[in-house]
Scaffold this motif. Structure first.
Motif, PDB file in Angstrom:
ATOM      1  N   ASP A 111       0.817  -1.221   0.000  1.00  0.00           N
ATOM      2  CA  ASP A 111       0.000   0.000   0.000  1.00  0.00           C
ATOM      3  C   ASP A 111       0.847   1.265   0.000  1.00  0.00           C
ATOM      4  N   GLY A 112       2.178   1.118   0.038  1.00  0.00           N
ATOM      5  CA  GLY A 112       3.080   2.249  -0.071  1.00  0.00           C
ATOM      6  C   GLY A 112       3.051   3.223   1.084  1.00  0.00           C
ATOM      7  N   ASN A 113       2.651   2.760   2.269  1.00  0.00           N
ATOM      8  CA  ASN A 113       2.543   3.670   3.408  1.00  0.00           C
ATOM      9  C   ASN A 113       3.804   3.725   4.272  1.00  0.00           C
ATOM     10  N   GLY A 114       4.852   3.013   3.875  1.00  0.00           N
ATOM     11  CA  GLY A 114       6.101   3.072   4.623  1.00  0.00           C
ATOM     12  C   GLY A 114       6.204   2.104   5.778  1.00  0.00           C
ATOM     13  N   SER A 115       5.233   1.217   5.914  1.00  0.00           N
ATOM     14  CA  SER A 115       5.313   0.200   6.957  1.00  0.00           C
ATOM     15  C   SER A 115       4.743  -1.107   6.417  1.00  0.00           C
ATOM     16  N   LEU A 116       5.173  -2.193   7.033  1.00  0.00           N
ATOM     17  CA  LEU A 116       4.710  -3.515   6.625  1.00  0.00           C
ATOM     18  C   LEU A 116       3.814  -4.095   7.703  1.00  0.00           C
ATOM     19  N   THR A 117       2.649  -4.513   7.282  1.00  0.00           N
ATOM     20  CA  THR A 117       1.749  -5.204   8.191  1.00  0.00           C
ATOM     21  C   THR A 117       2.072  -6.690   8.159  1.00  0.00           C
ATOM     22  N   ARG A 118       1.534  -7.389   9.092  1.00  0.00           N
ATOM     23  CA  ARG A 118       1.683  -8.848   9.133  1.00  0.00           C
ATOM     24  C   ARG A 118       1.203  -9.466   7.815  1.00  0.00           C
ATOM     25  N   LYS A 119       0.088  -8.977   7.309  1.00  0.00           N
ATOM     26  CA  LYS A 119      -0.482  -9.501   6.063  1.00  0.00           C
ATOM     27  C   LYS A 119       0.442  -9.225   4.868  1.00  0.00           C
ATOM     28  N   GLU A 120       1.030  -8.026   4.811  1.00  0.00           N
ATOM     29  CA  GLU A 120       1.933  -7.693   3.707  1.00  0.00           C
ATOM     30  C   GLU A 120       3.178  -8.573   3.734  1.00  0.00           C
ATOM     31  N   ILE A 121       3.707  -8.827   4.916  1.00  0.00           N
ATOM     32  CA  ILE A 121       4.891  -9.679   5.026  1.00  0.00           C
ATOM     33  C   ILE A 121       4.557 -11.091   4.575  1.00  0.00           C
ATOM     34  N   GLU A 122       3.436 -11.601   5.047  1.00  0.00           N
ATOM     35  CA  GLU A 122       3.023 -12.953   4.663  1.00  0.00           C
ATOM     36  C   GLU A 122       2.817 -13.054   3.151  1.00  0.00           C
ATOM     37  N   GLN A 123       2.146 -12.073   2.570  1.00  0.00           N
ATOM     38  CA  GLN A 123       1.906 -12.057   1.128  1.00  0.00           C
ATOM     39  C   GLN A 123       3.221 -11.948   0.358  1.00  0.00           C
ATOM     40  N   GLY A 124       4.120 -11.081   0.815  1.00  0.00           N
ATOM     41  CA  GLY A 124       5.402 -10.898   0.144  1.00  0.00           C
ATOM     42  C   GLY A 124       6.250 -12.154   0.144  1.00  0.00           C
ATOM     43  N   VAL A 125       6.294 -12.824   1.273  1.00  0.00           N
ATOM     44  CA  VAL A 125       7.077 -14.054   1.373  1.00  0.00           C
ATOM     45  C   VAL A 125       6.485 -15.129   0.471  1.00  0.00           C
ATOM     46  N   THR A 126       5.165 -15.234   0.450  1.00  0.00           N
ATOM     47  CA  THR A 126       4.507 -16.223  -0.410  1.00  0.00           C
ATOM     48  C   THR A 126       4.802 -15.941  -1.876  1.00  0.00           C
ATOM     49  N   GLU A 127       4.690 -14.676  -2.288  1.00  0.00           N
ATOM     50  CA  GLU A 127       4.957 -14.315  -3.681  1.00  0.00           C
ATOM     51  C   GLU A 127       6.429 -14.488  -4.039  1.00  0.00           C
ATOM     52  N   ALA A 128       7.323 -14.132  -3.134  1.00  0.00           N
ATOM     53  CA  ALA A 128       8.755 -14.269  -3.395  1.00  0.00           C
ATOM     54  C   ALA A 128       9.140 -15.734  -3.565  1.00  0.00           C
ATOM     55  N   GLY A 129       8.429 -16.618  -2.885  1.00  0.00           N
ATOM     56  CA  GLY A 129       8.691 -18.052  -2.984  1.00  0.00           C
ATOM     57  C   GLY A 129       7.880 -18.708  -4.080  1.00  0.00           C
ATOM     58  N   ALA A 130       7.286 -17.899  -4.965  1.00  0.00           N
ATOM     59  CA  ALA A 130       6.469 -18.388  -6.074  1.00  0.00           C
ATOM     60  C   ALA A 130       5.378 -19.324  -5.580  1.00  0.00           C
ATOM     61  N   GLY A 131       4.817 -19.016  -4.416  1.00  0.00           N
ATOM     62  CA  GLY A 131       3.712 -19.795  -3.878  1.00  0.00           C
ATOM     63  C   GLY A 131       4.131 -21.059  -3.153  1.00  0.00           C
ATOM     64  N   THR A 132       5.432 -21.365  -3.155  1.00  0.00           N
ATOM     65  CA  THR A 132       5.888 -22.596  -2.506  1.00  0.00           C
ATOM     66  C   THR A 132       6.326 -22.362  -1.069  1.00  0.00           C
ATOM     67  N   THR A 133       6.523 -21.103  -0.696  1.00  0.00           N
ATOM     68  CA  THR A 133       6.955 -20.756   0.653  1.00  0.00           C
ATOM     69  C   THR A 133       5.812 -20.091   1.387  1.00  0.00           C
ATOM     70  N   LYS A 134       5.484 -20.605   2.535  1.00  0.00           N
ATOM     71  CA  LYS A 134       4.440 -20.006   3.359  1.00  0.00           C
ATOM     72  C   LYS A 134       4.926 -19.999   4.792  1.00  0.00           C
ATOM     73  N   LEU A 135       4.752 -18.870   5.435  1.00  0.00           N
ATOM     74  CA  LEU A 135       5.156 -18.755   6.833  1.00  0.00           C
ATOM     75  C   LEU A 135       4.145 -19.441   7.737  1.00  0.00           C
ATOM     76  N   GLU A 136       4.645 -20.143   8.711  1.00  0.00           N
ATOM     77  CA  GLU A 136       3.792 -20.692   9.743  1.00  0.00           C
ATOM     78  C   GLU A 136       3.421 -19.547  10.674  1.00  0.00           C
ATOM     79  N   PRO A 137       2.245 -19.580  11.301  1.00  0.00           N
ATOM     80  CA  PRO A 137       1.857 -18.506  12.219  1.00  0.00           C
ATOM     81  C   PRO A 137       2.895 -18.235  13.309  1.00  0.00           C
ATOM     82  N   MET A 138       3.525 -19.275  13.851  1.00  0.00           N
ATOM     83  CA  MET A 138       4.551 -19.092  14.883  1.00  0.00           C
ATOM     84  C   MET A 138       5.765 -18.344  14.340  1.00  0.00           C
ATOM     85  N   GLU A 139       6.132 -18.626  13.090  1.00  0.00           N
ATOM     86  CA  GLU A 139       7.266 -17.938  12.477  1.00  0.00           C
ATOM     87  C   GLU A 139       6.953 -16.466  12.275  1.00  0.00           C
ATOM     88  N   LEU A 140       5.758 -16.192  11.809  1.00  0.00           N
ATOM     89  CA  LEU A 140       5.351 -14.809  11.603  1.00  0.00           C
ATOM     90  C   LEU A 140       5.249 -14.068  12.931  1.00  0.00           C
TER      91      LEU A 140
END
Length: 103
Positions: free
Chosen positions: A42-71
């Protein structure tokens, strides 16, 4: 917790015992900020939990997903002021700290 250190957003994390040169620190900072900007959907200068989770998933081409404990552990470590977001300042502030082990 090894997966946490491998997150594209956290590539800059390293061991506290390792000696860092100014050039290496600069490269880590540039890498961190590049990933930070890529995940800040959203370009607001901060990362939410959802943005981090989405970014990691996209960076891993859908093969990487964070576990809730990791996040949870990542947010606890990087969200210095505990407001539920990671700002650029917070990410820069902890760049050289080791990623904590998950218990």
């Amino acid at each position: 917790m090894k997966r946490l250190a491998l997150l594209p957003f956290l590539l800059a994390a390293s061991c506290a015992n390792q000696e860092h040169t100014e050039a290496a620190h600069g490269r880590k900072m540039m890498s961190l900020l590049e990933k930070f900007d890529r995940f800040d959907y959203d370009g607001n200068g901060s990362l939410t939990r959802k943005e981090i989770e989405q970014g990691v998933t996209e960076a891993g081409a859908g093969t990487t997903k964070l576990e809730p404990m990791e996040l949870d552990a990542m947010m606890k470590h990087y969200d210095v002021n505990k407001d539920g977001k990671v700002t650029r300042w917070e990410a820069e502030r902890v760049i050289d700290l080791p990623v904590p082990e998950m218990h």
